[in-house]
Design a protein around this motif. Structure first.
Motif, mmCIF file in Angstrom:
data_model
loop_
_atom_site.group_PDB
_atom_site.id
_atom_site.type_symbol
_atom_site.label_atom_id
_atom_site.label_comp_id
_atom_site.label_asym_id
_atom_site.label_seq_id
_atom_site.Cartn_x
_atom_site.Cartn_y
_atom_site.Cartn_z
ATOM 1 N N HIS A 121 0.827 -1.206 0.000
ATOM 2 C CA HIS A 121 0.000 0.000 0.000
ATOM 3 C C HIS A 121 0.858 1.251 0.000
ATOM 4 C CE1 HIS A 121 -3.633 -2.239 0.564
ATOM 5 N NE2 HIS A 121 -3.206 -2.776 1.687
ATOM 6 N N GLY A 122 0.271 2.353 -0.474
ATOM 7 C CA GLY A 122 0.932 3.647 -0.432
ATOM 8 C C GLY A 122 1.075 4.144 0.997
ATOM 9 N N ALA A 123 1.791 5.243 1.167
ATOM 10 C CA ALA A 123 2.106 5.775 2.494
ATOM 11 C C ALA A 123 0.851 6.096 3.309
ATOM 12 C CB ALA A 123 2.977 7.020 2.357
ATOM 13 N N TRP A 124 -0.159 6.710 2.679
ATOM 14 C CA TRP A 124 -1.353 7.070 3.437
ATOM 15 C C TRP A 124 -2.095 5.834 3.926
ATOM 16 C CZ3 TRP A 124 -6.588 6.191 2.941
ATOM 17 C CH2 TRP A 124 -7.391 6.891 3.840
ATOM 18 N N ALA A 125 -2.362 4.891 3.045
ATOM 19 C CA ALA A 125 -3.115 3.690 3.422
ATOM 20 C C ALA A 125 -2.360 2.872 4.457
ATOM 21 C CB ALA A 125 -3.414 2.840 2.185
ATOM 22 N N ALA A 126 -1.042 2.803 4.341
ATOM 23 C CA ALA A 126 -0.245 2.036 5.293
ATOM 24 C C ALA A 126 -0.253 2.669 6.681
ATOM 25 C CB ALA A 126 1.189 1.906 4.781
ATOM 26 N N SER A 127 -0.478 3.993 6.753
ATOM 27 C CA SER A 127 -0.446 4.685 8.045
ATOM 28 C C SER A 127 -1.793 4.693 8.756
ATOM 29 C CB SER A 127 0.022 6.128 7.849
ATOM 30 O OG SER A 127 -0.981 6.881 7.189
ATOM 31 N N CYS A 128 -2.854 4.224 8.105
ATOM 32 C CA CYS A 128 -4.211 4.284 8.663
ATOM 33 C C CYS A 128 -4.613 2.980 9.315
ATOM 34 C CB CYS A 128 -5.223 4.576 7.552
ATOM 35 S SG CYS A 128 -5.009 6.165 6.790
ATOM 36 N N GLY A 129 -5.488 3.104 10.296
ATOM 37 C CA GLY A 129 -6.109 1.929 10.877
ATOM 38 C C GLY A 129 -7.242 1.464 9.976
ATOM 39 N N PRO A 130 -7.762 0.258 10.192
ATOM 40 C CA PRO A 130 -8.808 -0.284 9.324
ATOM 41 C C PRO A 130 -10.069 0.584 9.254
ATOM 42 C CG PRO A 130 -8.011 -1.958 10.849
ATOM 43 C CD PRO A 130 -7.349 -0.667 11.220
ATOM 44 N N GLY A 131 -10.412 1.287 10.318
ATOM 45 C CA GLY A 131 -11.611 2.110 10.316
ATOM 46 C C GLY A 131 -11.455 3.447 9.618
ATOM 47 N N GLU A 132 -10.236 3.763 9.195
ATOM 48 C CA GLU A 132 -9.971 5.076 8.597
ATOM 49 C C GLU A 132 -10.036 5.087 7.076
ATOM 50 O OE1 GLU A 132 -6.849 7.524 10.681
ATOM 51 O OE2 GLU A 132 -6.326 5.510 11.383
ATOM 52 N N HIS A 133 -10.211 3.973 6.473
ATOM 53 C CA HIS A 133 -10.320 3.925 5.012
ATOM 54 C C HIS A 133 -11.207 2.751 4.621
ATOM 55 C CE1 HIS A 133 -7.398 0.583 4.635
ATOM 56 N NE2 HIS A 133 -6.790 1.175 5.632
ATOM 57 N N GLY A 134 -11.480 2.638 3.331
ATOM 58 C CA GLY A 134 -12.258 1.506 2.857
ATOM 59 C C GLY A 134 -13.710 1.820 2.525
ATOM 60 N N ARG A 135 -14.085 3.102 2.546
ATOM 61 C CA ARG A 135 -15.467 3.457 2.239
ATOM 62 C C ARG A 135 -15.668 3.920 0.799
ATOM 63 N NH1 ARG A 135 -13.906 4.759 6.691
ATOM 64 N NH2 ARG A 135 -14.242 6.377 8.136
ATOM 65 N N GLY A 136 -14.601 4.005 0.034
ATOM 66 C CA GLY A 136 -14.681 4.539 -1.327
ATOM 67 C C GLY A 136 -15.616 3.778 -2.237
ATOM 68 N N THR A 137 -15.591 2.460 -2.185
ATOM 69 C CA THR A 137 -16.456 1.659 -3.045
ATOM 70 C C THR A 137 -17.926 1.926 -2.739
ATOM 71 O OG1 THR A 137 -14.770 -0.049 -3.236
ATOM 72 C CG2 THR A 137 -17.013 -0.697 -3.774
ATOM 73 N N ALA A 138 -18.269 2.038 -1.460
ATOM 74 C CA ALA A 138 -19.658 2.313 -1.082
ATOM 75 C C ALA A 138 -20.100 3.686 -1.581
ATOM 76 C CB ALA A 138 -19.826 2.215 0.433
ATOM 77 N N ILE A 139 -19.203 4.665 -1.521
ATOM 78 C CA ILE A 139 -19.521 6.012 -2.010
ATOM 79 C C ILE A 139 -19.759 5.971 -3.514
ATOM 80 C CG2 ILE A 139 -18.568 8.321 -2.410
ATOM 81 C CD1 ILE A 139 -17.136 7.988 0.323
ATOM 82 N N VAL A 140 -18.857 5.336 -4.238
ATOM 83 C CA VAL A 140 -18.975 5.244 -5.696
ATOM 84 C C VAL A 140 -20.266 4.515 -6.073
ATOM 85 C CG1 VAL A 140 -17.950 4.242 -7.777
ATOM 86 C CG2 VAL A 140 -16.499 5.418 -6.108
ATOM 87 N N ASP A 141 -20.547 3.410 -5.406
ATOM 88 C CA ASP A 141 -21.751 2.635 -5.718
ATOM 89 C C ASP A 141 -23.030 3.413 -5.418
ATOM 90 O OD1 ASP A 141 -20.202 0.543 -6.587
ATOM 91 O OD2 ASP A 141 -20.440 -0.648 -4.761
ATOM 92 N N SER A 142 -23.022 4.219 -4.357
ATOM 93 C CA SER A 142 -24.236 4.955 -3.993
ATOM 94 C C SER A 142 -24.542 6.086 -4.974
ATOM 95 C CB SER A 142 -24.131 5.511 -2.577
ATOM 96 O OG SER A 142 -23.210 6.577 -2.519
#
Length: 165
Positions: A121-142
């Motif tokens: 993963h890139g620097a930002w994703a590697a520095s985040c906890g699981p609850g801090e990312h991963g919502r992009g697909t839901a946003i795109v789908d909505s």
């Protein structure tokens, strides 16, 4: 067709193709814009600004521009954080008339291509906890009426179709 290659204000090289076609038989207009982005965090900002300018120039209503810019941001950020270069943004507007294509609705397709999965993963994703990312697909789908992902000859593509109302 117009072809332009120049450094942007952020020092990101943009390769731009823009063309429009009109088919009187199908009664639709198609506009396409392609922009190559540097594989850096600033690519999402460049892509948002570019998408806003292009879609506004195509007379897309501001609510639809806002939704498309959000989708652009999510897809480009994912490509920079989770994939290899090159990264490219492709915008496509297809306007329907009357009972024609898409029931007379216009559709904006936002597509981002990349070089395929990165080994880490890139620097930002590697520095985040699981609850801090991963919502992009839901946003795109909505926001979209359709979305998907697929392999390309040199990587992958992710896309979303957004209604223009």
């Amino acid at each position: 067709m117009t072809l332009r290659s120049s450094p942007s204000a952020w020092g990101v090289m943009e390769l731009t193709h823009w063309y429009a076609t009109s088919s009187p038989v199908a009664r639709t207009d198609v506009y396409v814009y392609v922009c190559e982005l540097e594989h850096r965090a600033v690519a999402a900002a460049v892509a948002r600004r570019t998408a806003r300018t292009v879609l506004t120039g195509w007379a897309v209503p501001q609510e639809a521009v806002h939704d498309a810019v959000l989708v652009v941001s999510e897809l480009v950020t994912n490509a920079v954080e989770h994939a290899l270069p090159p990264v490219a943004l492709r915008l496509r507007l297809r306007r329907g008339e009357g009972e024609g294509w898409a029931g007379g609705r216009a559709i904006v397709r936002v597509e981002v291509t990349d070089g395929g999965p990165a080994p880490r993963h890139g620097a930002w994703a590697a520095s985040c906890g699981p609850g801090e990312h991963g919502r992009g697909t839901a946003i795109v789908d909505s926001l979209g009426v359709g979305s998907g992902a697929g392999a390309r000859s040199r990587g992958a593509a992710r896309w979303a179709d957004l209604p223009v109302v």
